[in-house]
Design a protein around this motif. Structure first.
Motif, mmCIF file in Angstrom:
data_model
loop_
_atom_site.group_PDB
_atom_site.id
_atom_site.type_symbol
_atom_site.label_atom_id
_atom_site.label_comp_id
_atom_site.label_asym_id
_atom_site.label_seq_id
_atom_site.Cartn_x
_atom_site.Cartn_y
_atom_site.Cartn_z
ATOM 1 N N LEU A 121 57.314 -0.768 27.590
ATOM 2 C CA LEU A 121 58.399 -1.309 28.369
ATOM 3 C C LEU A 121 58.728 -0.462 29.339
ATOM 4 O O LEU A 121 59.568 -0.918 30.210
ATOM 5 C CB LEU A 121 59.572 -1.222 26.975
ATOM 6 C CG LEU A 121 59.427 -2.313 25.889
ATOM 7 C CD1 LEU A 121 60.388 -2.179 24.859
ATOM 8 C CD2 LEU A 121 58.597 -3.594 26.391
ATOM 9 N N ASP A 122 58.561 0.757 29.124
ATOM 10 C CA ASP A 122 58.905 1.643 30.379
ATOM 11 C C ASP A 122 58.195 1.478 31.629
ATOM 12 O O ASP A 122 58.634 1.308 32.801
ATOM 13 C CB ASP A 122 58.759 3.009 30.137
ATOM 14 C CG ASP A 122 57.339 3.291 29.746
ATOM 15 O OD1 ASP A 122 56.437 2.471 29.220
ATOM 16 O OD2 ASP A 122 56.900 4.749 29.926
ATOM 17 N N VAL A 123 57.147 1.013 31.570
ATOM 18 C CA VAL A 123 56.103 0.555 32.658
ATOM 19 C C VAL A 123 56.674 -0.773 33.318
ATOM 20 O O VAL A 123 56.862 -0.842 34.584
ATOM 21 C CB VAL A 123 54.620 0.424 32.324
ATOM 22 C CG1 VAL A 123 53.784 -0.128 33.656
ATOM 23 C CG2 VAL A 123 53.897 1.611 31.890
ATOM 24 N N THR A 124 56.884 -1.740 32.387
ATOM 25 C CA THR A 124 57.337 -2.924 32.987
ATOM 26 C C THR A 124 58.655 -2.956 33.607
ATOM 27 O O THR A 124 59.018 -3.553 34.831
ATOM 28 C CB THR A 124 57.356 -4.105 31.865
ATOM 29 O OG1 THR A 124 58.250 -3.593 30.769
ATOM 30 C CG2 THR A 124 56.034 -4.268 31.172
ATOM 31 N N ALA A 125 59.499 -2.153 33.005
ATOM 32 C CA ALA A 125 60.853 -2.014 33.569
ATOM 33 C C ALA A 125 60.597 -1.217 34.992
ATOM 34 O O ALA A 125 61.550 -1.721 35.823
ATOM 35 C CB ALA A 125 61.690 -1.143 32.844
#
Length: 551
Positions: free
Chosen positions: A453-457
């Motif tokens: 989720l950190d990458v997508t955000a």
């Protein structure tokens, strides 16, 4: 009539100023701001003394018209100097000379303007500067005799000295009002030359009956200096070497216009970020970030982003690259269409490739070791290799197609409509934010969407920050292009890389279908597992494994 001439500046740093601080300021701030005025300065060259005399340093700028130096365009450079510049200049003994060009001659076989040479070719060239003062008792006759001697005898004889490249004679500029007339002769020589000794040719050139008569009756040699060229300016700051030698406090700088910053975190990570380079039409800036190995001759790897992302999309991979291959200098930049500006007209792949060539020229990077690009950056990378094969040794093109399709063009038009849609009154979400959410779900592998989720955000925020009008004009580079035939003539070795789930696997098949058509030998193809459209963001370690051997 306004004449071309030279701005000639001698400098001697005072004892309290560290040489690396002096050089970093001059190379990254002072010189480039002048070279950005291409209508005034055709080049900027830095020399150091070979004769053991002081001042030890010289900066010489060829000026298109000396009258330009009286315009507000030039004088505001001094009026608007930074606090750092004012402080540094206060620690340097500086003398500025303005010279009008009188005459000149160059070797038709061996002379090339220094600004057209690679740094390795230019560094070490020799300059001999001879100042002459006409004898006042001879009046105007002395000035005419000096000019006649150079034009009719002396330059011709100097041209026989081994390594001679060019001789020019200047006189005190008309800008120097109420100043007595003096002359300076600037003689350019190759690195290997016949100056030492001096050689017989140089002796002959300075000991003719005319030369002896001139120096006994008409002129006095007031100085003779010998210098070695050690730095050639471009309009873009690039000196990581001296920056790397500065402590963090001295290395941290932001230009008064906010367009350039430098830093050296921990004293071992020099970084230059700047927005001063513009596209050829002058309407858009090309923001860049230069870092990595500070050796000015280190091989350079450059990166082309995907549409809708910034140069920071490479952050994770660049971290790996610095650790695994510390010998590389690293260049990243933003495409036209990323930031606000005046796009003027829809982008094309030709324009994007030429923008990169413009940036490399401003940084005086003659040839890239590798160019790496993804998505629109992948298409730009191949186009650059086709349009500028002499500027890149090899390329890595990722997650792209070699031709557009009507379906893709229509899809881009629909995305423009989403980006330009008004902010929702119910949830406050802008059109670009909506497009960012849609884009991330389309680009990434299902595992990335679910578990990273950190990458997508991170990428979603990057996409949402793109300028809307820039996107509208920038994405049109992908509307109507076809490199299928052109790529068969590619002479630059290439590697193709793709995420295994890009387009649900469709792009793997497409790139496998055209890999053998790139040049005579084709290009390799590497597939990155558990990655979609941006494998270097989703799987930076996996992307490194895919490109390691090729790099």
């Amino acid at each position: 009539m306004a004449e071309p001439g030279s701005l000639f500046v001698t400098m001697q740093p005072k004892s309290g100023l560290a040489l690396e601080q002096f050089h970093e300021w001059y190379n990254n701030e002072h010189g480039p701001t002048r070279l950005q005025l291409a209508q005034i300065f055709t080049n900027g060259l830095r020399y150091r003394a070979l004769d053991g005399q002081e001042p030890a340093f010289l900066a010489a700028y060829d000026v298109t018209r000396m009258s330009h130096l009286e315009t507000e365009t030039y004088t505001r450079l001094r009026a608007g100097r930074s606090v750092r510049e004012a402080d540094t200049i206060g620690q340097v003994d500086v003398t500025r000379y303005f010279w009008d060009l009188v005459l000149g001659r160059s070797s038709p076989e061996h002379f090339r303007p220094v600004e057209q040479l690679a740094d390795e070719e230019a560094e070490g060239l020799v300059l001999v500067a001879v100042q002459l003062t006409p004898r006042t008792e001879e009046g105007a006759d002395a000035e005419e005799e000096i000019k006649r001697w150079y034009e009719e005898e002396h330059i011709d004889m100097l041209s026989k000295v081994p390594g001679w490249l060019r001789s020019r004679l200047f006189k005190t500029s008309s800008l120097e009002k109420d100043q007595p007339t003096k002359f300076i002769a600037l003689h350019d020589y190759a690195k290997i030359n016949g100056l030492a000794g001096p050689g017989p040719e140089l002796k002959a050139a300075t000991s003719t009956p005319w030369a002896k008569e001139l120096l006994s009756k008409h002129a006095t040699v007031t100085s003779r200096r010998v210098y070695e060229l050690f730095y050639v300016f471009g309009p873009a700051p690039r000196d990581l070497h001296n920056l790397s030698l500065l402590p963090p406090a001295k290395a941290t700088f932001k230009s008064p216009d906010g367009k350039t910053t430098t830093s050296n975190d921990g004293g071992e990570a020099p970084v230059i970020e700047s927005r001063i380079v513009t596209t050829k039409d002058g309407l858009l800036s090309i923001p860049y970030r230069l870092e990595g190995n500070p050796d000015p001759h280190a091989p350079t790897i450059a990166f082309c982003n995907s549409l809708l992302t910034s140069l920071h999309m490479w952050d994770a991979f660049v971290g790996i690259l610095k650790e695994k291959r510390p010998g590389y200098r690293i260049l990243r930049y933003d495409f036209r269409g990323r930031n606000a500006g005046i796009p003027a007209r829809p982008a094309t792949l030709d324009m994007l490739a030429d923008d990169l060539a413009e940036l490399l020229a401003a940084l005086r990077i003659q040839k890239l070791h590798v160019l790496v690009g993804v998505s629109m950056g992948g298409a730009t990378t191949l186009k650059f290799a086709l349009r500028h094969p002499e500027r890149v040794a090899k390329f890595v093109a990722c997650d792209f197609n070699v031709a557009s399709s009507e379906a893709n063009t229509n899809a881009w038009k629909q995305r423009i409509a989403v980006a330009e849609s008004a902010t929702s009154s119910s949830d406050g979400v802008s059109g670009m934010e909506t497009l960012a959410t849609q884009t991330v779900s389309r680009w990434f592998h299902p595992d990335t969407v679910s578990f990273k989720l950190d990458v997508t955000a991170w990428v979603r925020d990057m996409v949402a920050a793109n300028d809307v009008e820039g996107f509208r004009f920038g994405c049109q580079a992908l509307w109507d292009y076809d490199m299928k035939e052109e790529m068969k003539k590619c002479v630059v070795p290439g590697l193709l890389v793709v995420g295994e789930e890009d387009g649900k696997g469709a792009l793997v098949k497409a790139m496998d279908g055209f890999k053998d058509l790139v040049g005579e030998k084709g290009a390799g193809l590497m597939v990155v597992p558990k990655a979609g459209h941006l494998p270097m963001c989703e799987q930076p370690e996996g992307f490194w494994e895919a490109v390691e051997k090729f790099l």
